[in-house]
Design a protein around this motif. Sequence first.
Motif, PDB file in Angstrom:
ATOM      1  N   ASN A 179      45.280  12.040  89.641  1.00  0.00           N
ATOM      2  CA  ASN A 179      44.089  12.873  89.799  1.00  0.00           C
ATOM      3  C   ASN A 179      44.369  14.249  90.385  1.00  0.00           C
ATOM      4  OD1 ASN A 179      43.273   9.795  90.820  1.00  0.00           O
ATOM      5  ND2 ASN A 179      41.953  10.654  89.254  1.00  0.00           N
ATOM      6  N   GLN A 180      45.358  14.337  91.268  1.00  0.00           N
ATOM      7  CA  GLN A 180      45.623  15.589  91.996  1.00  0.00           C
ATOM      8  C   GLN A 180      47.127  15.855  92.010  1.00  0.00           C
ATOM      9  OE1 GLN A 180      45.330  15.251  96.288  1.00  0.00           O
ATOM     10  NE2 GLN A 180      45.062  17.465  96.593  1.00  0.00           N
ATOM     11  N   ILE A 181      47.514  17.106  91.792  1.00  0.00           N
ATOM     12  CA  ILE A 181      48.928  17.484  91.887  1.00  0.00           C
ATOM     13  C   ILE A 181      49.078  18.561  92.955  1.00  0.00           C
ATOM     14  CG2 ILE A 181      50.918  18.492  90.677  1.00  0.00           C
ATOM     15  CD1 ILE A 181      49.675  17.481  88.026  1.00  0.00           C
ATOM     16  N   ILE A 182      50.047  18.355  93.849  1.00  0.00           N
ATOM     17  CA  ILE A 182      50.386  19.362  94.856  1.00  0.00           C
ATOM     18  C   ILE A 182      51.796  19.844  94.546  1.00  0.00           C
ATOM     19  CG2 ILE A 182      50.817  19.762  97.317  1.00  0.00           C
ATOM     20  CD1 ILE A 182      48.816  17.321  97.735  1.00  0.00           C
ATOM     21  N   LEU A 183      51.932  21.125  94.309  1.00  0.00           N
ATOM     22  CA  LEU A 183      53.243  21.694  94.000  1.00  0.00           C
ATOM     23  C   LEU A 183      53.810  22.319  95.271  1.00  0.00           C
ATOM     24  CD1 LEU A 183      55.427  22.524  91.909  1.00  0.00           C
ATOM     25  CD2 LEU A 183      53.994  24.502  91.345  1.00  0.00           C
ATOM     26  N   VAL A 184      55.035  21.919  95.632  1.00  0.00           N
ATOM     27  CA  VAL A 184      55.687  22.470  96.827  1.00  0.00           C
ATOM     28  C   VAL A 184      56.827  23.356  96.362  1.00  0.00           C
ATOM     29  CG1 VAL A 184      56.797  21.940  99.032  1.00  0.00           C
ATOM     30  CG2 VAL A 184      55.166  20.321  98.057  1.00  0.00           C
ATOM     31  N   THR A 185      56.815  24.604  96.791  1.00  0.00           N
ATOM     32  CA  THR A 185      57.866  25.522  96.349  1.00  0.00           C
ATOM     33  C   THR A 185      58.251  26.468  97.482  1.00  0.00           C
ATOM     34  OG1 THR A 185      58.532  26.938  94.495  1.00  0.00           O
ATOM     35  CG2 THR A 185      56.331  27.328  95.404  1.00  0.00           C
ATOM     36  N   GLY A 186      59.245  27.316  97.246  1.00  0.00           N
ATOM     37  CA  GLY A 186      59.655  28.274  98.274  1.00  0.00           C
ATOM     38  C   GLY A 186      58.510  29.238  98.545  1.00  0.00           C
ATOM     39  N   ASP A 188      37.056  10.104 104.785  1.00  0.00           N
ATOM     40  CA  ASP A 188      37.452   9.001 103.920  1.00  0.00           C
ATOM     41  C   ASP A 188      38.363   9.463 102.806  1.00  0.00           C
ATOM     42  OD1 ASP A 188      36.184   7.054 105.280  1.00  0.00           O
ATOM     43  OD2 ASP A 188      34.341   7.124 104.085  1.00  0.00           O
ATOM     44  N   ARG A 189      39.339   8.653 102.524  1.00  0.00           N
ATOM     45  CA  ARG A 189      40.266   8.937 101.465  1.00  0.00           C
ATOM     46  C   ARG A 189      39.633   8.639 100.115  1.00  0.00           C
ATOM     47  NH1 ARG A 189      44.562  11.127 101.823  1.00  0.00           N
ATOM     48  NH2 ARG A 189      43.982  11.972 103.793  1.00  0.00           N
ATOM     49  N   MET A 190      39.850   9.542  99.167  1.00  0.00           N
ATOM     50  CA  MET A 190      39.416   9.321  97.800  1.00  0.00           C
ATOM     51  C   MET A 190      40.166   8.114  97.235  1.00  0.00           C
ATOM     52  SD  MET A 190      39.611  12.623  95.405  1.00  0.00           S
ATOM     53  CE  MET A 190      41.108  12.119  94.563  1.00  0.00           C
ATOM     54  N   ASN A 191      39.509   7.381  96.378  1.00  0.00           N
ATOM     55  CA  ASN A 191      40.206   6.293  95.701  1.00  0.00           C
ATOM     56  C   ASN A 191      40.916   6.898  94.498  1.00  0.00           C
ATOM     57  OD1 ASN A 191      41.066   3.751  95.134  1.00  0.00           O
ATOM     58  ND2 ASN A 191      39.162   3.116  94.159  1.00  0.00           N
ATOM     59  N   GLY A 192      42.045   7.544  94.767  1.00  0.00           N
ATOM     60  CA  GLY A 192      42.701   8.261  93.681  1.00  0.00           C
ATOM     61  C   GLY A 192      44.189   8.400  93.911  1.00  0.00           C
ATOM     62  N   LYS A 206      48.030  18.039 102.244  1.00  0.00           N
ATOM     63  CA  LYS A 206      46.968  18.374 101.285  1.00  0.00           C
ATOM     64  C   LYS A 206      46.521  17.184 100.441  1.00  0.00           C
ATOM     65  CE  LYS A 206      47.179  22.863 102.103  1.00  0.00           C
ATOM     66  NZ  LYS A 206      46.056  23.611 102.657  1.00  0.00           N
ATOM     67  N   VAL A 207      47.087  16.015 100.719  1.00  0.00           N
ATOM     68  CA  VAL A 207      46.815  14.848  99.865  1.00  0.00           C
ATOM     69  C   VAL A 207      45.387  14.326 100.044  1.00  0.00           C
ATOM     70  CG1 VAL A 207      47.425  12.410  99.520  1.00  0.00           C
ATOM     71  CG2 VAL A 207      49.240  14.129  99.727  1.00  0.00           C
ATOM     72  N   ASN A 208      44.693  14.132  98.921  1.00  0.00           N
ATOM     73  CA  ASN A 208      43.355  13.530  98.934  1.00  0.00           C
ATOM     74  C   ASN A 208      43.369  12.051  98.587  1.00  0.00           C
ATOM     75  OD1 ASN A 208      41.856  15.829  99.508  1.00  0.00           O
ATOM     76  ND2 ASN A 208      41.872  16.474  97.369  1.00  0.00           N
ATOM     77  N   GLY A 209      44.341  11.633  97.789  1.00  0.00           N
ATOM     78  CA  GLY A 209      44.315  10.282  97.222  1.00  0.00           C
ATOM     79  C   GLY A 209      44.747   9.206  98.205  1.00  0.00           C
ATOM     80  N   ASP A 210      44.519   7.966  97.837  1.00  0.00           N
ATOM     81  CA  ASP A 210      44.979   6.848  98.665  1.00  0.00           C
ATOM     82  C   ASP A 210      46.347   6.345  98.210  1.00  0.00           C
ATOM     83  OD1 ASP A 210      43.897   5.774  96.315  1.00  0.00           O
ATOM     84  OD2 ASP A 210      43.477   3.853  97.262  1.00  0.00           O
ATOM     85  N   ILE A 211      46.805   6.821  97.040  1.00  0.00           N
ATOM     86  CA  ILE A 211      48.163   6.540  96.565  1.00  0.00           C
ATOM     87  C   ILE A 211      48.868   7.888  96.391  1.00  0.00           C
ATOM     88  CG2 ILE A 211      49.540   5.688  94.598  1.00  0.00           C
ATOM     89  CD1 ILE A 211      48.251   3.363  95.990  1.00  0.00           C
ATOM     90  N   VAL A 212      50.120   7.975  96.861  1.00  0.00           N
ATOM     91  CA  VAL A 212      50.872   9.226  96.771  1.00  0.00           C
ATOM     92  C   VAL A 212      52.175   8.998  96.017  1.00  0.00           C
ATOM     93  CG1 VAL A 212      51.820  11.182  98.042  1.00  0.00           C
ATOM     94  CG2 VAL A 212      50.042   9.791  99.086  1.00  0.00           C
ATOM     95  N   LEU A 213      52.421   9.811  95.011  1.00  0.00           N
ATOM     96  CA  LEU A 213      53.697   9.785  94.293  1.00  0.00           C
ATOM     97  C   LEU A 213      54.463  11.041  94.662  1.00  0.00           C
ATOM     98  CD1 LEU A 213      52.064   7.708  92.595  1.00  0.00           C
ATOM     99  CD2 LEU A 213      53.267   8.572  90.594  1.00  0.00           C
ATOM    100  N   ILE A 214      55.733  10.881  94.998  1.00  0.00           N
ATOM    101  CA  ILE A 214      56.563  12.051  95.295  1.00  0.00           C
ATOM    102  C   ILE A 214      57.612  12.153  94.198  1.00  0.00           C
ATOM    103  CG2 ILE A 214      58.116  13.112  96.979  1.00  0.00           C
ATOM    104  CD1 ILE A 214      56.509  11.405  99.065  1.00  0.00           C
ATOM    105  N   HIS A 215      57.717  13.332  93.618  1.00  0.00           N
ATOM    106  CA  HIS A 215      58.606  13.493  92.472  1.00  0.00           C
ATOM    107  C   HIS A 215      59.463  14.749  92.615  1.00  0.00           C
ATOM    108  CE1 HIS A 215      60.096  13.115  88.431  1.00  0.00           C
ATOM    109  NE2 HIS A 215      59.676  14.328  88.132  1.00  0.00           N
TER     110      HIS A 215
END
Length: 233
Positions: A51-58, A3-7, A98-107
């Motif tokens: 709630n959660q940040i995923i950092l994508v880098t080289g 189940d996806r976190m409500n986050g 790696k996303v846990n939340g039900d909403i995803v922001l890409i920046h």
Amino acid sequence: MGDRMNGVTAIILAAGKGSRMNSSTKKQFMELKGKPMIWYSLFAFEESPVNQIILVTGKEDITYCKKEIVKRYGFTKVTDIVAGGAERYESVANGLKKVNGDIVLIHDGARPLVTEEIIERCIQGARENGACVAGMPIKDTVKIVGTDNIIEATPDRRKVWITQTPQAFQYNILKTAYKNIRTATGPSITDDAMVVEQYTDHKVRFVNGDYCNIKITTPEDIKLAETLLENKR
Ligand code: CTP
Ligand code: MG
């Protein structure tokens, strides 16, 4: 998948080569007012309701990011630092795993002037509409140009917006869109809205970004960003 976190999860992109910057230090790590560029985006999201940040880098920059940025500045919401890909959409796809939340922001990590207000508008837009992007109506007249700089068309200025990030989505919509592009050939994809526009039936809506939420792309943008950062309250 469980189940996806409500986050809300933010994927912050810092895996580009920064070729248009022409700098020995990758642009996302260049200093602005004494801090690496990527710090500003991480700070804005750390202070936001995300709630959660995923950092994508080289791949080669993961250790630097872990020690010199996330640990050093104490960003507590960063749960994962993952390697990006050759194209922006591949970096996003790696972050998505790696996303846990039900909403995803890409920046874009190259947009250090993002604010908490913009982030909140994007979260609300995704909750209400499923898919939204930050942007602003264009101020200059735009032309479509062909060979030899010959103007081919002038789109109605009222219908042209500049596209910024964050771009925000309900997880399932984004996941479906990204699953669909994997089978397509040679996509030239420059933002996430395009993926949802082209590979799902969902309508993507603009929410107001900010004219100051610029992307740092070429050397002259550095001075501009520093001035804008100084004037930020
Ligand atoms: N990005 C990424 N992975 C890629 C390409 C881009 O994570 N394969 C990120 C960049 O680090 C940046 C954002 O996507 O934060 C927007 O991309 P852009 O401004 O085009 O940055 P670069 O691709 O690094 O620069 P250039 O196009 O000039 O090489
Ligand atoms: Mg690029």
